[in-house]
Scaffold this active site. Structure first.
Site, PDB file in Angstrom:
ATOM      1  N   PHE A 208      -1.298 -10.922  -2.657  1.00 34.56           N
ATOM      2  CA  PHE A 208      -0.694  -9.598  -2.164  1.00 34.56           C
ATOM      3  C   PHE A 208       0.153  -9.188  -3.189  1.00 34.56           C
ATOM      4  CE2 PHE A 208      -1.629 -12.151   1.501  1.00 34.56           C
ATOM      5  CZ  PHE A 208      -2.734 -11.179   2.111  1.00 34.56           C
ATOM      6  N   GLU A 209       0.095  -7.761  -3.416  1.00 32.16           N
ATOM      7  CA  GLU A 209       1.135  -7.348  -4.712  1.00 32.16           C
ATOM      8  C   GLU A 209       2.556  -7.343  -4.370  1.00 32.16           C
ATOM      9  OE1 GLU A 209      -0.334  -2.995  -4.220  1.00 32.16           O
ATOM     10  OE2 GLU A 209       1.141  -2.335  -5.576  1.00 32.16           O
ATOM     11  N   ALA A 210       3.056  -7.602  -3.102  1.00 32.90           N
ATOM     12  CA  ALA A 210       4.530  -7.979  -2.968  1.00 32.90           C
ATOM     13  C   ALA A 210       5.084  -9.382  -3.468  1.00 32.90           C
ATOM     14  CB  ALA A 210       4.934  -7.767  -1.679  1.00 32.90           C
TER      15      ALA A 210
END
Lengths: 322, 272
Positions: free
Chosen positions: B56-58
């Site tokens: 996940f990008e975060a």
């Protein structure tokens, strides 16, 4: 301790001057320092330059209230509670704000460079896109690239001189006056413990000239120092601290409370026009303080969002916000 | 493999979700975006690709969320994850070349797979400012393959997008802006590019040499001619391989009973 870092919400907002460049903790609709965002709007701060790895509701509130002259980032919206930033869109259409677009990784690497004290970052992301279109250098067009607070160039192309890996783009380190973080715990001396994904918070704190930390709770410093490996930001990178429970509402905080989707949906739906924004601000921001804001939200609403301490999110909050 | 569902048992979102899920191979490292792609990836994880690694990008690495996150910053992402960190990790991993596949979206796509998520109309005088790039160009620059999921309307499938937010197969070489094959620009970072566009009418792929989009499969009930009419450019329909595979009953059960029972991203088909 005589040299306490504690300040009030009003004092924290006063640290941020008209024309300051500003960044925040969090990611899209998570861990944004809303209590202070509201206070900046109440104090009618003007001319802000937001430099954000990614934007979100906090950008939309400040932009809608007319606090922002320059927004430098890559994304704004409310995730599934509002598909784009309606206030930014309106102000872009009216040419009331300057937008400088970079890609998400470029923004992250610009913060990482600044946090290392480097002048720029080098990357191969986004080659061939209009992000690198020379006609779309908006700060350059506005004559604002003074080489001091704002880099002389938006980017520079070069070739890898070491391994012949091909085209490279150099992107300038960000220059940020103030970072405002919203986290779970801070110690009396400023040590920060973030639970869950820390997003780009460590780079934001290290980059900024002044770092303000708003925490759900201020805890004894020695409690955090018992397990230093679990801490996120060292004490000396934090200048001011304050305790402000539910300070990120309507955004969420890992382990504490979920996103208030219904609130964001209402904001997105009602603030397409300036009149709509002003009406929303009269209802929720002006004439309030943090305590009266929480009273207005009410306990039933807050309890529904309260995270389960084993799961770190609320199994009660219906995520669709329907 | 359980049996395929009948037309009245699934909706368009189910069809797209299952088509997207089938783009994932087991053991791949997949970059997940918010929304329908997240459901598709988790569906793959629960069916044919149990060993896929989800980023996940975060900042969540190898996540195994027990329930559907509403966005990549969500606390739900990191339950069961190998590591929870931040964006510098996620994008460094992508730039390092470790990502096999990314799922993305867009408002407009062109013949060469360039995608626009920044504005409708002229950038300097936009009709509508949209969200901006987010990580779309970054994932598209670095992953071996990217898959776009899009609503199909003629105004969205254009000859040239008004703003290239995310790089396709033929992109602009600055400062002049002439179009070149992305291989020429990306040098050592060249690993591939957009591999499929899954729209509401069909699945499209790209000729990696000339960079042009072609129609691969039609969704049930759609003809190649009909789909070609829904594109502003001359769509290659000479390579159609057949009809898009429909969802199986087991896939539908996982989507609606396990992954998205609250219909956050995928509505249930209303029984008459």
């Amino acid at each position: 301790m005589s040299n306490s870092k504690r300040i009030t919400l009003q004092q924290a907002a006063e640290v941020i001057k008209n024309g300051s460049s500003l960044t925040f903790s969090g990611f899209t609709i998570w861990r944004r320092p809303f209590a202070l965002i509201y206070e900046l709007i109440r104090q009618h701060r003007r001319g802000l330059h937001l430099i954000e790895v990614n934007g979100g509701p906090q950008s939309e509130f400040l932009i809608g209230a007319g606090c922002v002259d320059i927004w430098e980032s890559c994304w704004v919206g409310h995730e599934l509670y509002g598909k784009y930033g309606a206030n930014l869109s309106r102000k872009v259409g009216n040419k009331e704000i300057i937008v400088e677009d970079y890609s998400h990784a470029e923004m992250m690497f610009r913060f990482a460079a600044a946090a290392q004290g480097a002048a720029y970052a080098v990357t191969q992301t986004s080659l061939g896109t209009d992000i690198h279109n020379p006609e779309y250098d908006m700060l350059g067009k506005a004559g604002l690239r003074d080489g001091k607070r704002i880099a002389k160039h938006k980017y520079i192309f070069t070739e890898d001189p070491f391994y012949d890996a091909g085209a490279q783009v150099l992107i300038p380190a960000v220059k940020v006056d103030v970072a405002v973080l919203c986290v779970q715990q801070v110690g009396e001396e400023g040590t920060v413990r973030v639970n869950g994904q820390y997003y780009s918070d460590p780079e934001a704190a290290r980059t900024a000239g002044i770092t303000i930390v708003i925490a759900e709770e201020i805890v004894p410093e020695e409690y955090l120092r018992r397990n230093a490996d679990q801490n996120t930001i060292p004490s000396f990178e934090v200048d001011y601290i304050l305790e402000c429970p539910f300070g990120a509402h309507p955004t969420g905080m890992f382990g504490r409370y979920d996103v208030d989707g219904a609130f964001l949906k209402d904001f997105y739906g009602r603030t397409r026009t300036q009149e709509g924004f002003d009406d929303f601000a009269r209802e929720w921001i002006h004439g309030q303080d943090h305590t009266s804001y929480l009273e207005k939200l009410g306990w039933p609403r807050m309890l529904k969002m309260k995270a389960n301490s084993a799961m770190n999110f609320s199994p009660r909050e219906k995520k669709g916000g329907k | 493999m359980s049996e395929y569902a009948q037309p009245e048992e699934y909706g368009l979102a189910d069809l797209l979700c299952c088509a997207a899920s089938r783009e994932v191979a087991d053991n791949e490292i997949v970059f997940a975006g918010t929304g329908l792609p997240m459901v598709a990836i988790m569906l793959a994880q629960k069916t044919h690709a149990p060993n896929l690694k989800l980023i996940f990008e975060a900042g969540t690495l190898d996540g195994r969320p027990p329930e559907l996150p509403t966005s990549v910053g969500d606390a739900r992402c990191e339950m069961g994850a190998s590591r929870s960190s931040g964006l510098n990790d996620a994008f460094s991993i992508a730039q390092r070349g470790l990502v096999d596949l990314g799922f993305l979206g867009g408002a407009e796509v062109d013949l060469y797979g360039n995608v626009n998520t920044t504005c409708i109309g002229d950038y300097l005088n936009p009709e509508l400012r949209l969200t901006g790039s987010g990580g779309n160009p970054d994932i598209n620059s670095f992953a071996r393959r990217t898959v776009f999921i899009m609503v199909h309307e003629k105004r969205r499938f254009v000859e040239n997008v008004s703003y290239i937010t995310s790089p396709g197969w033929r992109v602009k070489k600055w400062p002049g802006g002439e179009f070149v094959h992305r291989r020429e620009l990306y040098g050592a970072a060249y690993r591939g590019g957009p591999s499929a566009v899954i729209s509401t009418v069909g699945v499209f792929r790209f000729d990696q040499e000339n960079g042009r989009m072609y129609l691969d499969t039609c969704h049930p009930g759609k003809s190649p001619a009909e789909i070609s009419d829904l594109c502003q450019f001359d769509l290659d329909i000479s390579r159609v391989s057949g009809e898009t595979a429909v969802p199986t009953r087991e896939e539908l059960r996982i989507i609606h009973e396990v992954l998205d029972p609250d219909e956050i991203f995928i509505p249930k088909v209303k029984k008459n």
